[in-house]
Scaffold this active site. Structure first.
Site, mmCIF file in Angstrom:
data_model
loop_
_atom_site.group_PDB
_atom_site.id
_atom_site.type_symbol
_atom_site.label_atom_id
_atom_site.label_comp_id
_atom_site.label_asym_id
_atom_site.label_seq_id
_atom_site.Cartn_x
_atom_site.Cartn_y
_atom_site.Cartn_z
ATOM 1 N N ASN A 152 0.796 -1.241 0.000
ATOM 2 C CA ASN A 152 0.000 0.000 0.000
ATOM 3 C C ASN A 152 0.824 1.285 0.000
ATOM 4 O OD1 ASN A 152 0.687 -0.421 2.697
ATOM 5 N ND2 ASN A 152 -1.136 0.623 3.435
ATOM 6 N N LYS A 175 11.963 -8.490 0.949
ATOM 7 C CA LYS A 175 10.902 -9.178 0.206
ATOM 8 C C LYS A 175 9.747 -8.185 0.116
ATOM 9 C CE LYS A 175 7.043 -11.741 0.076
ATOM 10 N NZ LYS A 175 6.378 -10.870 -0.887
ATOM 11 N N GLY A 228 2.582 -5.050 7.623
ATOM 12 C CA GLY A 228 1.514 -5.754 6.913
ATOM 13 C C GLY A 228 0.351 -6.023 7.847
ATOM 14 N N SER A 229 -0.407 -7.053 7.521
ATOM 15 C CA SER A 229 -1.636 -7.317 8.273
ATOM 16 C C SER A 229 -1.320 -7.949 9.634
ATOM 17 C CB SER A 229 -2.543 -8.238 7.462
ATOM 18 O OG SER A 229 -1.869 -9.445 7.197
ATOM 19 N N VAL A 232 -0.822 -11.965 9.702
ATOM 20 C CA VAL A 232 0.475 -12.404 9.171
ATOM 21 C C VAL A 232 1.588 -11.994 10.138
ATOM 22 C CG1 VAL A 232 2.151 -12.135 7.293
ATOM 23 C CG2 VAL A 232 -0.267 -12.432 6.764
ATOM 24 N N GLY A 233 1.498 -10.784 10.658
ATOM 25 C CA GLY A 233 2.522 -10.293 11.595
ATOM 26 C C GLY A 233 2.629 -11.167 12.832
ATOM 27 N N GLU A 250 4.816 -3.634 12.203
ATOM 28 C CA GLU A 250 3.848 -2.538 12.045
ATOM 29 C C GLU A 250 2.617 -3.142 11.383
ATOM 30 O OE1 GLU A 250 3.842 0.238 13.368
ATOM 31 O OE2 GLU A 250 5.935 0.425 13.979
ATOM 32 N N CYS A 284 -2.938 1.994 6.501
ATOM 33 C CA CYS A 284 -3.062 1.479 7.873
ATOM 34 C C CYS A 284 -3.618 2.550 8.801
ATOM 35 C CB CYS A 284 -1.700 1.003 8.367
ATOM 36 S SG CYS A 284 -0.417 2.238 8.147
ATOM 37 N N GLN A 331 -8.912 -8.423 -3.126
ATOM 38 C CA GLN A 331 -9.056 -7.388 -2.100
ATOM 39 C C GLN A 331 -10.431 -6.719 -2.226
ATOM 40 O OE1 GLN A 331 -6.674 -6.919 0.154
ATOM 41 N NE2 GLN A 331 -7.683 -5.219 1.210
ATOM 42 N N GLU A 383 -10.460 -4.700 11.010
ATOM 43 C CA GLU A 383 -10.037 -3.805 9.934
ATOM 44 C C GLU A 383 -10.635 -4.252 8.595
ATOM 45 O OE1 GLU A 383 -5.965 -4.193 8.403
ATOM 46 O OE2 GLU A 383 -5.732 -2.026 8.550
ATOM 47 N N GLU A 462 9.197 2.870 14.091
ATOM 48 C CA GLU A 462 10.018 3.159 12.910
ATOM 49 C C GLU A 462 10.167 4.667 12.746
ATOM 50 O OE1 GLU A 462 9.849 0.214 9.656
ATOM 51 O OE2 GLU A 462 7.721 0.273 10.073
HETATM 52 P P1 NAD Z 1 0.000 -8.803 4.193
HETATM 53 O O1 NAD Z 1 0.171 -9.096 5.635
HETATM 54 O O2 NAD Z 1 -0.894 -9.669 3.404
HETATM 55 O O3 NAD Z 1 1.418 -8.842 3.434
HETATM 56 C C1 NAD Z 1 2.508 -8.051 3.853
HETATM 57 C C2 NAD Z 1 3.792 -8.697 3.352
HETATM 58 O O4 NAD Z 1 3.980 -9.941 4.040
HETATM 59 C C3 NAD Z 1 3.790 -9.035 1.861
HETATM 60 O O5 NAD Z 1 5.071 -8.819 1.317
HETATM 61 C C4 NAD Z 1 3.444 -10.517 1.873
HETATM 62 O O6 NAD Z 1 3.887 -11.194 0.718
HETATM 63 C C5 NAD Z 1 4.201 -10.979 3.105
HETATM 64 N N1 NAD Z 1 3.711 -12.239 3.693
HETATM 65 C C6 NAD Z 1 2.491 -12.807 3.571
HETATM 66 N N2 NAD Z 1 2.447 -13.978 4.252
HETATM 67 C C7 NAD Z 1 3.659 -14.150 4.823
HETATM 68 C C8 NAD Z 1 4.227 -15.149 5.659
HETATM 69 N N3 NAD Z 1 3.542 -16.220 6.050
HETATM 70 N N4 NAD Z 1 5.506 -15.002 6.078
HETATM 71 C C9 NAD Z 1 6.223 -13.912 5.723
HETATM 72 N N5 NAD Z 1 5.737 -12.919 4.919
HETATM 73 C C10 NAD Z 1 4.472 -13.039 4.478
HETATM 74 O O7 NAD Z 1 -0.447 -7.257 4.098
HETATM 75 P P2 NAD Z 1 -0.811 -6.414 2.806
HETATM 76 O O8 NAD Z 1 -2.136 -6.862 2.298
HETATM 77 O O9 NAD Z 1 0.351 -6.395 1.866
HETATM 78 O O10 NAD Z 1 -0.923 -4.935 3.421
HETATM 79 C C11 NAD Z 1 -2.076 -4.449 4.026
HETATM 80 C C12 NAD Z 1 -1.973 -4.554 5.530
HETATM 81 O O11 NAD Z 1 -0.807 -3.891 5.986
HETATM 82 C C13 NAD Z 1 -3.126 -3.872 6.247
HETATM 83 O O12 NAD Z 1 -3.534 -4.664 7.326
HETATM 84 C C14 NAD Z 1 -2.509 -2.564 6.748
HETATM 85 O O13 NAD Z 1 -3.161 -2.003 7.861
HETATM 86 C C15 NAD Z 1 -1.120 -3.012 7.061
HETATM 87 N N6 NAD Z 1 -0.194 -1.874 7.060
HETATM 88 C C16 NAD Z 1 0.329 -1.450 8.252
HETATM 89 C C17 NAD Z 1 1.184 -0.337 8.275
HETATM 90 C C18 NAD Z 1 1.762 0.191 9.568
HETATM 91 O O14 NAD Z 1 2.764 0.904 9.506
HETATM 92 N N7 NAD Z 1 1.202 -0.133 10.707
HETATM 93 C C19 NAD Z 1 1.514 0.309 7.083
HETATM 94 C C20 NAD Z 1 0.970 -0.178 5.891
HETATM 95 C C21 NAD Z 1 0.129 -1.272 5.889
#
Ligand code: NAD
Length: 484
Positions: A152, A175, A228-229, A232-233, A250, A284, A331, A383, A462
């Site tokens: 995003n 990655k 990311g989400s 996953v985090g 994050e 986010c 999405q 979310e 960060e």
């Molecule tokens: P996502 O969690 O689907 O993917 C994020 C990254 O993780 C991608 O590169 C993905 O390929 C990788 N990934 C997926 N599964 C994995 C695994 N099992 N092991 C390791 N890596 C893996 O998120 P998204 O759809 O790309 O982004 C949207 C999400 O990110 C939303 O929830 C948003 O709120 C969050 N976000 C948070 C912040 C912040 O700073 N807090 C900023 C931007 C986005």
């Protein structure tokens, strides 16, 4: 704007490589293929980590100012290319051109800020209780760092992880998210073109469940920075903890806004619309929940509905577009289904797929404004990563704050008021890592910390000076001269 094969390649040990398999990277506004993205493997990750490990010794031994020169050269190159880079971002993940340009310029500014870190203090000096002892802290690089980014903010987020990692002396395997990896790869390309020594920065694109997971599990990776989400985090945290890696997460947000009866309502409407619908709500820090004092509820709700209805949805490269498509079909479907469930519990304006006026080939929808939802509804708790907000009337500050703090998230929050005491109380009591008074929940300046509390983050924040915490390890040094 063109993409060449080298725009979409793996970078391992100083060489741009093709992968055996590729994934089609499509424009969500038109359905056209933007690039064939290399689908890296666990073996590619292994080779990249080995290269980063080999490069670590020499890179970490350089003066920080010598490392900073690569960031400055990359920032110069990226700045001179903002127009083309922004067009690529718009095509790859749908962000309208004006917003894309702002993000690209910001990514270059981030590189510059972190180049400046080379000349800011790395440690602190203390007076010792023992006369003659020099007592100080020094910071050393964390090591070989794995960086995983979302789609995003495909320019800014890679920049705000790569820049501190490199200037503080770490080597990196990155990655980037498939949906916008070519845009992210431009940051790596600019650093590579600046002459970064081989192995210092490696990039492996591919599915998160394969490439991302291999990075997190790799025994030679010292630290993982993930954006990311939340789900996953949390999985990454569990996996990384098995080998006691340093982890920075994050995560998602569910960002509340409180509109008090003394607010400037038209200004609040304008700011909330921007916070909720810019980037099609795929931030986010986007606004999701709005608690409006009953005395101004009708004015505010009417104003926001009108703004949402009038928003120009279209292709991001078209003049006048205010909101582009969502990032991909899956999405869009996920957001529409969540809104369909929400609409059964209350009322919804918009929130429908758009196919007229040439939008049928893309992932377009109208912005959604939900009202009359129960406070314990799914939408109020989880979310939904799209252009959707819910409004509730409230009778006072305590009720508004209690509801605003009800989710498990804690990323960003805003209050609209002219009352300084109310603003102060909100800043103190709201559970959020980023707090706004009379401005939208989204937006971040490069030189200050950025990060969420509670379920929105984990580990050091960060950006700004806060980035040192994750990308360095601290030693406390007692230095006594040996007796003559
Ligand atoms: P996502 O969690 O689907 O993917 C994020 C990254 O993780 C991608 O590169 C993905 O390929 C990788 N990934 C997926 N599964 C994995 C695994 N099992 N092991 C390791 N890596 C893996 O998120 P998204 O759809 O790309 O982004 C949207 C999400 O990110 C939303 O929830 C948003 O709120 C969050 N976000 C948070 C912040 C912040 O700073 N807090 C900023 C931007 C986005």
């Amino acid at each position: 704007m063109t993409t060449t094969k080298s725009d979409a390649a793996l970078l391992i040990d100083g060489t741009w490589e093709e992968a055996e398999a590729t994934t089609e990277d499509r424009d969500p506004g038109t359905g056209e293929v933007v690039a064939e993205l290399p689908r890296g493997s666990a073996d590619d990750v292994d080779r990249a980590v080995s290269a980063a490990r080999r490069a670590f010794g020499e890179w970490s031994a350089l003066a920080a100012s010598a490392r900073a020169k690569y960031l400055i050269a990359a920032a110069d190159a990226l700045e001179s290319d903002v127009e083309d880079w922004a067009r690529l971002m718009c095509r790859e993940m749908g962000k309208p051109l004006a917003e894309s340009k702002i993000e690209c310029a910001r990514a270059a500014a981030i590189l510059r800020f972190f180049a400046g870190e080379a000349h800011r203090p790395f440690g602190e000096h203390y007076e010792s209780d023992n006369a003659g002892t020099w007592l100080f802290t020094r910071r050393q690089p964390t090591g070989v760092t794995g960086i995983i980014t979302p789609w995003n903010f495909p320019a800014a987020i890679p920049a705000w992880k790569l820049a501190p990692a490199l200037v503080f002396g770490n080597t990196v395997v990155a990655k980037f998210a498939d949906d916008a990896a070519v845009t992210s790869l431009r940051v790596a390309r600019a650093l590579y073109d600046a002459g970064l020594p081989k192995g210092v920065l490696n990039v492996v694109t591919g599915p998160g469940s394969e490439v991302g997971a291999a990075l997190v599990e790799h025994p030679e990776i010292d630290a993982i920075s993930f954006t990311g989400s939340t789900d996953v985090g949390h999985g990454i945290l569990q996996s990384a903890s098995k080998s006691a890696k340093k982890v920075q997460l994050e995560l998602g947000g569910h960002n509340p806004v409180i509109v008090r009866r003394d607010a400037d309502v038209p200004a609040a409407v304008a700011a909330v619309a921007l916070g909720a619908f810019a980037s099609a709500g795929q931030k986010c820090t986007a606004t999701r929940r709005i608690y409006v004092n009953r005395a101004v509820y009708d004015d505010f709700a009417g104003g926001l509905s009108e703004r949402a209805r009038d928003l120009v949805v279209g292709y991001g490269l078209d003049e006048g577009t205010e909101m582009g498509p969502l990032v991909n079909e899956a999405q869009l479907q996920g957001v529409l289904e969540a809104l369909e469930r929400a609409a059964k519990e209350g009322n919804m304006q918009g929130g429908r797929r758009l196919t007229d006026d040439g939008l049928d080939k893309g992932c377009y929808m109208s912005p959604a404004v939900l009202t009359d939802l129960p406070h314990d509804s799914e939408f109020a708790s989880d979310e939904v990563f799209g252009p959707a907000v819910a409004l509730w009337p409230v009778d006072g500050d305590d009720e508004a704050l209690e509801l605003a703090n009800r989710t498990t998230y804690g990323l960003s929050a805003a209050i609209f008021t002219r009352d300084l005491n109310a603003a102060k109380s909100f800043v103190e009591r709201i559970e959020a890592g980023i707090v706004h008074v009379n401005s939208q929940t989204a937006g971040a300046e490069v030189h200050v910390p950025f990060g969420g509390l509670a379920g929105s983050g984990y580990g050091p924040h960060e950006q700004g000076r806060a980035a040192r915490e994750f990308y360095t390890e601290q030693k406390t040094v007692y230095l006594d001269p040996a007796p003559n």
